[in-house]
Design a protein around this motif. Structure first.
Motif, short mmCIF file in Angstrom:
data_model
loop_
_atom_site.label_atom_id
_atom_site.label_comp_id
_atom_site.label_asym_id
_atom_site.label_seq_id
_atom_site.Cartn_x
_atom_site.Cartn_y
_atom_site.Cartn_z
N LEU A 1 -44.70 -3.37 17.81
CA LEU A 1 -44.11 -4.08 16.86
C LEU A 1 -42.66 -4.09 16.59
O LEU A 1 -41.96 -5.13 16.42
CB LEU A 1 -45.01 -4.03 15.42
N SER A 2 -42.14 -2.93 16.71
CA SER A 2 -40.58 -2.69 16.43
C SER A 2 -39.95 -3.41 17.60
O SER A 2 -38.92 -4.02 17.31
CB SER A 2 -40.26 -1.23 16.37
N ASP A 3 -40.58 -3.25 18.93
CA ASP A 3 -39.85 -3.95 19.93
C ASP A 3 -39.79 -5.47 19.79
O ASP A 3 -38.82 -6.24 20.05
CB ASP A 3 -40.59 -3.52 21.25
N VAL A 4 -40.78 -6.10 19.25
CA VAL A 4 -41.06 -7.34 18.94
C VAL A 4 -40.04 -7.76 17.96
O VAL A 4 -39.29 -9.02 18.38
CB VAL A 4 -42.62 -7.64 18.27
N ILE A 5 -39.97 -7.13 16.86
CA ILE A 5 -39.07 -7.36 15.84
C ILE A 5 -37.55 -7.49 16.32
O ILE A 5 -36.75 -8.44 16.05
CB ILE A 5 -39.22 -6.31 14.47
N GLU A 6 -37.23 -6.39 17.22
CA GLU A 6 -36.06 -6.22 17.61
C GLU A 6 -35.55 -7.55 18.63
O GLU A 6 -34.63 -7.97 18.74
CB GLU A 6 -35.55 -4.90 18.49
N GLY A 7 -36.77 -7.80 19.36
CA GLY A 7 -36.40 -8.88 20.24
C GLY A 7 -36.19 -10.23 19.52
O GLY A 7 -35.26 -11.06 20.00
N PHE A 8 -36.90 -10.48 18.50
CA PHE A 8 -36.72 -11.50 17.68
C PHE A 8 -35.35 -11.48 16.98
O PHE A 8 -34.51 -12.74 16.94
CB PHE A 8 -37.84 -11.69 16.47
N ALA A 9 -34.80 -10.33 16.59
CA ALA A 9 -33.45 -10.25 16.03
C ALA A 9 -32.44 -10.58 16.93
O ALA A 9 -31.55 -11.12 16.65
CB ALA A 9 -33.51 -8.90 15.39
N SER A 10 -32.64 -10.03 18.31
CA SER A 10 -31.74 -10.19 19.51
C SER A 10 -31.34 -11.70 19.52
O SER A 10 -30.53 -12.28 20.21
CB SER A 10 -32.00 -9.42 20.57
N GLU A 11 -32.47 -12.36 19.36
CA GLU A 11 -32.23 -13.98 19.63
C GLU A 11 -31.76 -14.79 18.39
O GLU A 11 -32.04 -15.98 18.21
CB GLU A 11 -33.88 -14.56 20.01
N ALA A 12 -31.22 -13.98 17.30
CA ALA A 12 -30.64 -14.60 16.29
C ALA A 12 -31.83 -15.24 15.42
O ALA A 12 -31.68 -16.10 14.62
CB ALA A 12 -29.82 -15.67 16.61
N LEU A 13 -33.02 -14.48 15.29
CA LEU A 13 -34.20 -14.98 14.60
C LEU A 13 -34.03 -13.97 13.27
O LEU A 13 -34.07 -12.69 13.39
CB LEU A 13 -35.45 -14.95 15.14
N ARG A 14 -34.37 -14.47 12.03
CA ARG A 14 -34.92 -13.47 10.93
C ARG A 14 -36.02 -13.32 10.93
O ARG A 14 -36.95 -14.34 10.83
CB ARG A 14 -34.15 -14.28 9.83
N THR B 1 -28.33 -10.50 14.75
CA THR B 1 -28.46 -11.76 14.37
C THR B 1 -27.16 -12.32 14.43
O THR B 1 -26.92 -13.37 15.25
CB THR B 1 -29.01 -12.26 13.01
N ALA B 2 -26.19 -11.69 13.91
CA ALA B 2 -24.64 -12.17 14.12
C ALA B 2 -24.23 -12.32 15.29
O ALA B 2 -23.67 -13.33 15.58
CB ALA B 2 -23.92 -11.30 12.91
N LYS B 3 -24.52 -11.47 16.41
CA LYS B 3 -23.89 -11.36 17.55
C LYS B 3 -24.43 -12.30 18.36
O LYS B 3 -23.88 -13.23 19.09
CB LYS B 3 -24.25 -10.00 18.06
N ALA B 4 -25.97 -12.63 18.16
CA ALA B 4 -26.58 -13.57 18.94
C ALA B 4 -25.81 -15.12 18.51
O ALA B 4 -25.91 -15.85 19.53
CB ALA B 4 -28.05 -13.68 18.53
N ILE B 5 -25.82 -15.34 17.35
CA ILE B 5 -25.16 -16.48 16.95
C ILE B 5 -23.95 -16.78 17.22
O ILE B 5 -23.55 -17.85 17.82
CB ILE B 5 -25.32 -16.70 15.27
N ALA B 6 -23.13 -15.79 17.23
CA ALA B 6 -21.75 -15.72 17.65
C ALA B 6 -21.40 -16.15 19.10
O ALA B 6 -20.73 -16.81 19.48
CB ALA B 6 -20.98 -14.54 17.08
#
Length: 727
Positions: free
Chosen positions: A504-517, A579-584
């Protein structure tokens, strides 16, 4: 009573319920539409008195204050006086009258341009004050303009809303009000039954509530404050200062040449008189000759002064302002138009500026599967779920929310609430859920609204078969720790093992790396409603949703345009660093060799280290308003010309500190707009680039004209001087 926060007077009058009766309004039904004209007539409209617009003659008077024009006016008067004395009337008036007509042309063009610009500014200023509020009228919840609000209206407030008038708290949850715009106090004020007073112009920082409007317009506290405000005079722009300096220097040079010419001519005349032996005999003709020499000197001053410069500057600025207004940028200070042209750095927000500020659920993890939103003519999710799991998921979406799904007058579905709440409710509707039916099925027993400290919100609902169910949603890192079970791929509830927590932590981190909240939706069944707070553990994980605020179309190209023009774009946001890095990266801001840093790391750096890394910083995440202010002030110290975007009251210090403050017209608070130089009416980064483009165009145009004008004037000055002295 509201002004003095007089709770005793309110209690004597029977509280908000009795006050509502005195105002002839039902707290559940609101005012009736038929009463609106009467209420407006008795209690006034919800509008603030505006300063009368400046008349055309005021603009004419201001145009006459130009140094170049003052020099020319003096010369014209002298020329007429000397001309009439030497050549008689009307022939002697021709030169001076010609100069005065030229001045009149410049003044009229300047005044007309400024007057038209002023009228456009008033229109756009009126547009930015259009605020929509939610009220209950005729028993229905509806959206109206803030100007249509009347005494007796029942207003619904949620996080981020501006309090539209003075009023009294009816009911609500955990309501915190930011009164800094009125009191200057940074700490939020808690409003409840014991402290029920709400003041116009303040902002809801947390919670939600209903309020009864008691005062509107100029009778509110904000209205009384507006009455005391006096506008200071407008400062000269940097360009105007430079041009006035040029005009002064040219005027001095022209005066020097004029005096020298007059002296040369006088000396030559005296020597000729001495040579002819008539030095002791002076006649009226000799006096007229000397006056003629004086007229020639005045002409040399006129030739030296670049009379077309004020007109060229005015036309260039007025044209740029007009274009910027059509490009959705309201320039509050002329200096902004010019200074933006020399900007070397833009520190921009993320939400609403680089992104659309319309959150959508882009991905969801449920029953060990990740599903992505399908985009097309009709956006949808295809989730294959068991009925029980789907029922729990829809309960978590529609019951545990501070927002509402309503129908407007045309029967269209509208979602009212914060962007994140709207995204989740929209997701529920895409799954085929019905907000009204869900609310009818279960009675809500208890609510714990979202707040920024707990980063979660919970609700307790009664189940039809007895017992109760606690539903919770919130920040993934917090809610995941509250879980003991999870719904697996078969729709069964199984223990949440270490392996599953890692997955689950990997899923959450994966979502966050794609700029997902990411938000987690969880539930817990209990036998009976707890007397205190809702449980903090023992929950079952149902779903992880990834919410995205999509990047605005054209932002990447706009960023590339800035970088090609030598303007560095930096993103300063409160979001997490992933999230910031992904959007940037998506926007083209975060590039190879650039630095992304968190606000906490940045503010703990020693001054010398901070100054060393500032040029490399491209992204600052989890930043506080003070971090943005520190970044801006340090960038200015190293010689950067800094533009800053901001939308909140707390952005005001950074907007004020920057060379150019850019406030958001839609999401921006009134305080942010008042501190800014330019208001971006559509909150779009592309508009900021247009401001910079037009700023540079103004400088280039005026530079070209100054080069042309000075070349002509210098040549004309030398020719006039030489010819006057020789002949």
């Amino acid at each position: 009573m509201v002004r003095n926060h007089d709770t005793k007077s309110l209690s004597k009058n029977g509280g908000v319920e009795e006050l509502a009766k005195k105002l002839s309004v039902s707290l559940s039904e609101g005012v009736t539409s038929s009463e609106l004209p009467i209420r407006e007539k008795i209690f006034g409209e919800n509008r603030y008195a505006e300063k009368p617009a400046r008349s055309f003659l005021m603009f004419v008077w201001e145009a006459l204050q130009d140094i170049t024009l003052i020099i020319l006016m003096v010369c014209a008067v002298v020329s007429i006086a000397v001309g009439v004395a030497t050549e008689g009337f009307p022939k002697g008036m021709y030169d001076g009258t010609g100069i005065l007509l030229s001045i009149l042309l410049v003044v009229m063009v300047t005044a007309i341009s400024d007057y038209k610009q002023s009228l456009q500014f008033i229109d756009l200023d009126r547009e930015k004050k259009k605020i929509i509020v939610q009220v209950t009228r005729d028993g229905n919840r509806q959206e109206i303009s803030i100007h249509d609000l009347v005494v007796g209206d029942v207003v619904h407030l949620s996080i981020g809303d501006q309090v539209p008038a003075d009023g009294i708290f009816i009911s609500g949850y955990n309501l915190e009000i930011d009164e800094s715009s009125l009191s200057g106090e940074s700490e939020p004020s808690h409003v409840n039954k014991e402290k029920p007073f709400l003041l116009s112009g303040t902002k809801v920082q947390n919670g939600s509530a209903k309020m009864l409007v008691t005062t509107v317009g100029m009778r509110t506290e904000w209205g009384k404050l507006m009455e005391t405000l006096v506008d200071g005079g407008e400062d000269e722009t940097p360009l105007q200062v430079k041009l006035n300096g040029v005009a002064t220097i040219i005027g001095k040079i022209g005066l020097s040449f004029a005096v020298l010419t007059f002296l040369v001519l006088c000396v030559r005349f005296v020597l000729e008189k001495a040579r002819s032996g008539s030095f002791t005999k002076w006649s009226s003709e000799d006096a007229l000759t000397l006056l003629d020499y004086f007229a020639i000197s005045v002409t040399i001053i006129v030739v030296a002064v670049p009379e077309g410069l004020p007109l060229a500057v005015t036309l260039s600025l007025a044209f740029a302002m007009k274009k910027l207004m059509s490009d959705r940028a309201l320039v509050r200070h002329l200096a902004a138009c010019e200074t933006m042209g020399s900007s070397t750095c833009i520190c921009t927000d993320k939400t609403g500026t680089l992104t659309t500020n319309h959150m959508v659920v882009n991905k969801v993890w449920i029953c060990d599967k990740i599903q992505e939103r399908k985009e097309g003519n009709e956006e949808s999710f295809e989730l294959e779920l068991q009925e029980e799991v789907k029922s729990i998921l829809l309960q978590g979406i529609f019951q545990n929310t501070g927002s509402e799904v309503v129908k407007d007058k045309d029967g269209n579905t509208q979602i009212l609430g914060s962007p994140t709440e709207r995204a989740i409710l929209e997701f529920g509707l895409l799954l085929g859920g019905d907000f009204v039916e869900q609310r009818k099925e279960n009675k809500i027993l208890k609510i714990e609204p979202f707040n920024s400290n707990k980063k979660k919100m919970s609700v307790l609902i009664a189940l039809p078969d007895g017992g109760a169910r606690a539903l919770c949603k919130g920040a993934s890192e917090i809610v995941l720790k509250m879980c003991e079970n999870v719904v697996d791929s078969n729709g069964e509830t199984v223990p949440l093992t270490e392996e599953r927590i890692t997955n689950l932590s990997d899923v959450i981190e994966g979502f966050a790396s794609e700029a997902l909240r990411t938000l987690c939706l969880v539930y817990k069944d209990v036998d009976e409603a707890p007397s205190g707070d809702l449980p903090d553990g023992g929950y079952t994980m149902v779903a992880v949703v990834g919410i995205k605020d999509p990047v605005r179309p054209g932002v990447r190209e706009a960023v590339q345009t800035c970088q090609a023009a030598g303007i560095t774009v930096r993103m300063v946001t409160g979001d997490n660093i992933s999230t910031a890095k992904a959007i940037a990266k998506e926007c083209g801001i975060f590039t190879e060799g650039g630095l992304a840093i968190e606000g906490s790391q940045f503010r703990d750096l020693p001054p010398h280290e901070m100054r060393a890394i500032i040029p490399k910083i491209q992204v600052m995440a989890r930043s506080l308003p003070l971090d943005k202010h520190t970044l801006v002030s340090n960038l200015r110290k190293i010689g950067e010309v800094v533009s800053v975007t901001g939308d909140g009251t707390n952005d005001a210090p950074a907007l004020h500190e920057a060379d150019i403050g850019l406030a958001m017209g839609i999401a921006g608070t009134e305080v942010a707009k008042e501190s800014a130089d330019v208001i971006i009416m559509d909150d779009n980064f592309k508009t900021i680039v247009n401001v910079a483009r037009w700023g540079r165009a103004v400088y280039i145009n005026i530079q070209k004209f100054v080069q042309f004008q000075l070349t002509v004037n210098v040549v004309a000055l030398i020719i006039n001087f030489v010819s006057a002295c020789i002949t």
